[in-house]
Design an enzyme around this catalytic site. Structure first.
Site, mmCIF file in Angstrom:
data_model
loop_
_atom_site.group_PDB
_atom_site.id
_atom_site.type_symbol
_atom_site.label_atom_id
_atom_site.label_comp_id
_atom_site.label_asym_id
_atom_site.label_seq_id
_atom_site.Cartn_x
_atom_site.Cartn_y
_atom_site.Cartn_z
ATOM 1 N N ASP A 67 26.223 1.781 46.090
ATOM 2 C CA ASP A 67 24.828 1.388 46.246
ATOM 3 C C ASP A 67 24.566 0.060 45.541
ATOM 4 O O ASP A 67 25.439 -0.466 44.853
ATOM 5 C CB ASP A 67 23.895 2.481 45.711
ATOM 6 C CG ASP A 67 24.211 2.893 44.268
ATOM 7 O OD1 ASP A 67 25.009 2.190 43.600
ATOM 8 O OD2 ASP A 67 23.677 3.913 43.802
ATOM 9 N N GLU A 143 17.470 9.482 47.167
ATOM 10 C CA GLU A 143 16.432 9.994 46.280
ATOM 11 C C GLU A 143 15.904 11.353 46.752
ATOM 12 O O GLU A 143 16.245 11.814 47.844
ATOM 13 C CB GLU A 143 15.284 8.979 46.215
ATOM 14 C CG GLU A 143 15.685 7.591 45.705
ATOM 15 C CD GLU A 143 15.816 7.522 44.191
ATOM 16 O OE1 GLU A 143 16.058 8.556 43.549
ATOM 17 O OE2 GLU A 143 15.662 6.426 43.640
#
Length: 240
Positions: A67, A143
Site C-alpha cells: 500500500d 479499512e
C-alpha cells in the site's frame, strides 16, 4: 489459523523470518509482499542479516508493495515506499526491476492500480504475504467496511488510521486516502503471515481471533484462510 506466540518482539520477528527464509529456499522465485509500518522492522533486520550470511537468496524473488499513502512519495519520511526501500530493499542484493511499488504521487491512480494488478497476475499471483494489523483491524489500507471483491484500489482512510498516521511522519500531514492491494488480491495469495506485537494491539488481536468474521474488522476476514499463520508476542496475545 495457526497461532505462533513468542515471548517478545525479537523472538516473534525471528520466527516470522525463519518462515520466510524456509519458504524462499523452497521456492526461489517467490513473489513476496511485506507490509511497511513499524511491526516488520525486526523482520527486515533478520532477513537482511540472513541474506548477508548466505542463508537466503533473494536474487530470483519478485517484490510487490502492499500500500501507499496517496500524495506521498519515496522522499517523504514515513511513506510506505520510503520505509521499505530504506529499511529493506536498498539493503539487499536485488535489482530495481524485481520490485513493483505503488506510486502515491501518480496522476492517474486507476492506472496505477491496473499497473500493479498486471505485475501480480504476470507473476502468477502473490506467493507469500507478510501483513501487520492496524488498530482498527485494517489490512494494508483495507479499512473497516472494506469490499471483499476488489483488487488494487483507492481507499478513503478511516479516522483511526489518520490519527495513527502522525507517528510515521516528521510533521503532521493531511492524508485522506490510500492506495492498496485489495482483499481479493490478498485472498488469492498462497500463504499469509500476520504479525502483531505490543499490548496496544491485544484488543484487535482478540477481535480478529475470537469474534465472528465481519467487514468491520478486516483482519477477521482472513481467519479461515487455509494457509494463515499469526505471529504474536505475549503482550499482543494477552487477551486471547
Amino acid at each position: 489459523m495457526n497461532l505462533i506466540i513468542k515471548d517478545n518482539y525479537d523472538e516473534m520477528s525471528k520466527a516470522t523470518g525463519d518462515f520466510v527464509i524456509d519458504y524462499i529456499n523452497k521456492k526461489a522465485d517467490t513473489l513476496l509482499c511485506i507490509a511497511g509500518g513499524e511491526t516488520p522492522y525486526g523482520l527486515f533486520k533478520y532477513l537482511i542479516e540472513a541474506s548477508k550470511n548466505g542463508k537466503v537468496d533473494f536474487s530470483k524473488c519478485k517484490f510487490v508493495g502492499l500500500d501507499e499513502w496517496v500524495g506521498l512519495g519515496r522522499e517523504t519520511r514515513g511513506s510506505c515506499q520510503e520505509t521499505l526501500y530504506n529499511n529493506f530493499f536498498d539493503l539487499l542484493p536485488i535489482k530495481e526491476e524485481q520490485i513493483c511499488f505503488f506510486n502515491g504521487l501518480a496522476e492517474n491512480l486507476e492506472s496505477e492500480c491496473k499497473r500493479v494488478d498486471k505485475f501480480i497476475s504476470d507473476n502468477g499471483n502473490i506467493d507469500l504475504m507478510v501483513l501487520g494489523i492496524g488498530m482498527n483491524g485494517h489490512i494494508g489500507f483495507n479499512e473497516p467496511n472494506v469490499p471483499l471483491d476488489t483488487y488494487c484500489h483507492v481507499v478513503d482512510l478511516d479516522p483511526i488510521t489518520k490519527d495513527v498516521s502522525v507517528k510515521y511522519f516528521d510533521e503532521a500531514l493531511d492524508v485522506k486516502q490510500g492506495i492498496s492491494l485489495g482483499m481479493k488480491t490478498i485472498n488469492e495469495s498462497d500463504t499469509i503471515l500476520l504479525m502483531a506485537n505490543e499490548e496496544r494491539k491485544a484488543e484487535i488481536v482478540r477481535k480478529t481471533v475470537n469474534e465472528e468474521k465481519t467487514p468491520l474488522v478486516p483482519s477477521s476476514l482472513l481467519k479461515d484462510f487455509p494457509k494463515l499463520y499469526f505471529f504474536l508476542d505475549k503482550a499482543a496475545a494477552s487477551k486471547l
